[in-house]
Design a protein around this motif. Structure first.
Motif, PDB file in Angstrom:
ATOM      1  N   UNK A 135      -5.877   2.560   1.667  1.00 23.60           N
ATOM      2  CA  UNK A 135      -4.830   1.233   0.444  1.00 23.60           C
ATOM      3  C   UNK A 135      -5.277   0.252   0.407  1.00 23.60           C
ATOM      4  N   UNK A 136      -7.000  -0.181   1.339  1.00 24.42           N
ATOM      5  CA  UNK A 136      -7.279  -0.996   0.861  1.00 24.42           C
ATOM      6  C   UNK A 136      -8.508  -1.371  -0.409  1.00 24.42           C
ATOM      7  N   UNK A 137      -8.574  -0.656  -1.039  1.00 23.85           N
ATOM      8  CA  UNK A 137      -9.654   0.138  -1.864  1.00 23.85           C
ATOM      9  C   UNK A 137      -8.481   0.170  -3.338  1.00 23.85           C
ATOM     10  N   UNK A 138      -7.233   0.673  -3.438  1.00 21.49           N
ATOM     11  CA  UNK A 138      -6.201   0.579  -3.800  1.00 21.49           C
ATOM     12  C   UNK A 138      -5.922  -1.242  -4.305  1.00 21.49           C
ATOM     13  N   UNK A 139      -5.789  -1.422  -3.124  1.00 22.31           N
ATOM     14  CA  UNK A 139      -5.414  -2.984  -3.409  1.00 22.31           C
ATOM     15  C   UNK A 139      -6.465  -3.576  -3.733  1.00 22.31           C
ATOM     16  N   UNK A 140      -8.074  -3.766  -4.139  1.00 20.26           N
ATOM     17  CA  UNK A 140      -8.754  -3.518  -4.429  1.00 20.26           C
ATOM     18  C   UNK A 140      -8.726  -3.784  -6.092  1.00 20.26           C
ATOM     19  N   UNK A 141      -8.560  -2.224  -6.756  1.00 23.36           N
ATOM     20  CA  UNK A 141      -7.924  -1.931  -8.204  1.00 23.36           C
ATOM     21  C   UNK A 141      -7.280  -2.656  -8.527  1.00 23.36           C
ATOM     22  N   UNK A 142      -5.868  -2.854  -7.847  1.00 21.02           N
ATOM     23  CA  UNK A 142      -4.608  -3.438  -8.801  1.00 21.02           C
ATOM     24  C   UNK A 142      -5.259  -4.780  -8.650  1.00 21.02           C
ATOM     25  N   UNK A 143      -5.835  -5.725  -7.687  1.00 25.99           N
ATOM     26  CA  UNK A 143      -6.121  -7.313  -8.223  1.00 25.99           C
ATOM     27  C   UNK A 143      -6.981  -7.120  -9.498  1.00 25.99           C
ATOM     28  N   UNK A 144      -8.172  -6.145  -9.268  1.00 26.92           N
ATOM     29  CA  UNK A 144      -9.228  -6.012 -10.391  1.00 26.92           C
ATOM     30  C   UNK A 144      -8.059  -6.105 -11.552  1.00 26.92           C
TER      31      UNK A 144
END
Length: 565
Positions: free
Chosen positions: A275-284
């Motif tokens: 989930x943390x990496x998914x949020x990082x990709x979405x934010x970027x």
């Protein structure tokens, strides 16, 4: 980042294209054939046993659009019918066109990025198309999505070229009509791309001409021509089980660099990005899109496109012909589904309504723009909307699909595949703009390279669209099969791919009345083909009950069991 073409390292683009090509060609024949590929014309399937029925000629291919629960238009299938007639139906022959269209998309997205922003934005977007795992995946399936992606990019490039002065305008117009029609004939979601192109044309022409802009007339002409395809889509419409009525999960996946790591629910065990990496990709992704709003875009010339060949006689004749085609379509489908046929009949009025709209718009365009502009100050708010065609094509189709989801579930990775390159173009433009503000943000480029390369490997090792290993089972099964054996298979779309490897012309395959087959061949050995997620038909269970299971051959989620006396 302002580097002239003469100094641009074209070798980087060549390397990206070669890497993207290799990722699409590598192991092309390793993957088992998937059930979604069995709709390709030219595959010899046993009639009455397979779903879909074999499509070996033009008539079967056309009829299959109506009787096989087919949700796709006919263009790709007609293309593949001719292709397989020439090159055969080997697994490489079936998948090679998608590979070629996938490679073409890499080069086309570069051309659009270079034309609309700058060379670096184009090459960054080309790299994202080349390495995005989902783009690679659908470039290795015998389906229409890679074709639709390439046609969409080519259509958009032609639209951009029409908006610029030059000596080839008439050629661009004719090609734009042909390529856009080809796209509408191949992928249903191409309609959303055309809608976004119309919005973009309005943005650039609505307040800059006293008459209805020629590019809009061109797009209206294409829409009238393609109305029979829209009527066909109405007849084919159905709520597929794999499409969710909640668009938010897919919306989030799309804005993570276009399904960079889509959850693999078919793998054992299922896989998903933390989930943390998914949020990082979405934010970027969203951050870079935000920066793209401030990126400098090479705006089209504020001039009208002349289309003298689209006078009212041509538009009227086209509308009448389209209406007649739709009525003929309704006549053809009358005995298949009465309710959907009625909707097709109603849609026959659409081309005539569009022709009427063309007449009204041409006569009242100037007065309407002046009236609307005086009330809403159209010039002021139009100038606040970014001029980037890529932004329009990345965001508007997705917004339209989300809006329609409660009525018709359409959102899935494959259906929005052709909008992903525009997302990459917008992201690349934002990244270039960000680097121009702070050179240290250029470190995002190696980060994205690693992430996209990981995406390619992630999809390569997944079970997307092919959880059942038909090929692996067949490699164990065919060496021990005897011509006198009976093979019990239940007719289902999920069992059909086994016929690609275990062909009916060589073996006795039984799809119904299993007990009678046993009585007619009392000494024959019986094989039962099973799938993990498909319950065995009671008729098969009863037919083999007196026999003893002697041998089991298994591959991923598939097995063949030998029964003897």
């Amino acid at each position: 980042m302002n580097i002239s073409f003469a100094k641009f390292p074209i070798s980087i683009l060549i390397a990206i294209t070669l890497l993207g090509a290799w990722l699409r060609v590598a192991d092309l024949d390793r993957m088992t054939i998937a059930h979604i590929e069995m709709y390709t014309p030219g595959i010899d399937l046993p009639r009455g046993l397979s779903s879909p029925e074999p499509r070996l000629n033009l008539r079967d291919t056309f009829t299959g659009l109506f009787v096989d629960e087919e949700p796709n238009p006919p263009g790709y299938y007609f293309l593949m019918l001719g292709w397989t007639k020439i090159f055969g139906a080997s697994i490489i022959a079936l998948r090679l066109p998608s590979v070629l269209f996938g490679i073409a998309s890499i080069l086309l997205v570069y051309k659009i990025g270079a034309l609309e922003n700058n060379l670096w934005a184009g090459i960054l977007a080309a790299g994202m198309v080349a390495l995005n795992g989902q783009q690679i995946l659908w470039s290795q399936f015998s389906k229409m999505y890679a074709l639709g992606c390439a046609l969409g990019l080519l259509s958009t490039w032609l639209l951009l070229m029409m908006a610029r002065p030059g000596a080839w305008q008439r050629v661009y117009q004719i090609l734009y009509i042909a390529i856009t029609l080809a796209g509408l004939t191949s992928v249903v979601s191409f309609w959303f791309l055309l809608a976004a192109q119309i919005f973009w044309a309005l943005r650039n022409t609505i307040s800059k001409t006293d008459a209805m802009p020629g590019v809009l007339r061109l797009q209206l002409f294409i829409t009238i021509l393609a109305t029979p395809l829209l009527s066909l889509a109405i007849f084919q419409s159905r709520r597929a089980s794999y499409l969710d009525t909640n668009p938010l999960p897919d919306l989030a996946q799309f804005f993570q660099f276009a399904y960079l790591f889509e959850p693999d629910t078919l793998a054992e065990p299922p896989r998903a990005l933390p989930f943390v990496f998914a949020i990082l990709l979405l934010t970027l992704t969203l951050t870079l899109i935000g920066f793209s709003f401030s990126a400098k875009t090479k705006s089209p010339e504020p001039r009208d496109v002349s289309v003298p060949f689209l006078h009212w006689i041509v538009m009227g004749a086209t509308a009448l012909a389209a209406c007649l085609v739709i009525l003929r379509l309704a006549q053809f489908t009358q005995g298949i589904d009465a309710a959907r046929t009625n909707l097709v009949l109603i849609s026959s009025a659409l081309p005539l309504l569009l022709f009427l709209a063309d007449i009204i718009l041409r006569r009242s365009w100037s007065a309407g723009v002046r009236a609307f502009g005086g009330i809403a100050k159209i010039d002021l708010w139009l100038n606040r909307i970014p001029n980037s065609a890529s932004l329009f094509l990345a965001l508007i189709p997705i917004a339209l699909i989300v809006a329609l989801t409660p009525v018709a579930a359409l959102f899935a990775g494959r259906t929005v595949l052709l909008f992903a390159p525009y997302l990459f173009l917008a992201v690349s433009a934002g990244l270039v703009a960000l680097i121009q503000k702070n050179k240290w943000t250029g470190l995002l480029i190696p980060f994205l390279f690693v992430a996209f390369l990981a995406s390619a490997l992630y999809y390569k090792t997944g079970a997307f669209e092919q959880p059942n290993d038909y090929k692996g089972l067949a490699e164990k099964w065919t060496p021990v099969l005897q011509s006198s054996d009976l093979i019990f298979v239940q007719r289902h779309w999920a069992t059909t791919p086994i016929f690609y490897y275990v062909q009916a012309g060589q073996y006795q395959i039984i799809g119904d009345d299993y007990a009678r087959a046993r009585r007619d061949h009392p000494q024959a050995r019986v094989w039962v083909f099973e799938l993990e997620d498909l319950p065995l038909a009671p008729e098969i269970v009863q037919a083999v009950q007196p026999l003893t299971a002697q041998q089991t051959l298994a591959a991923q989620r598939t097995r063949a069991i030998l029964y003897t006396r």
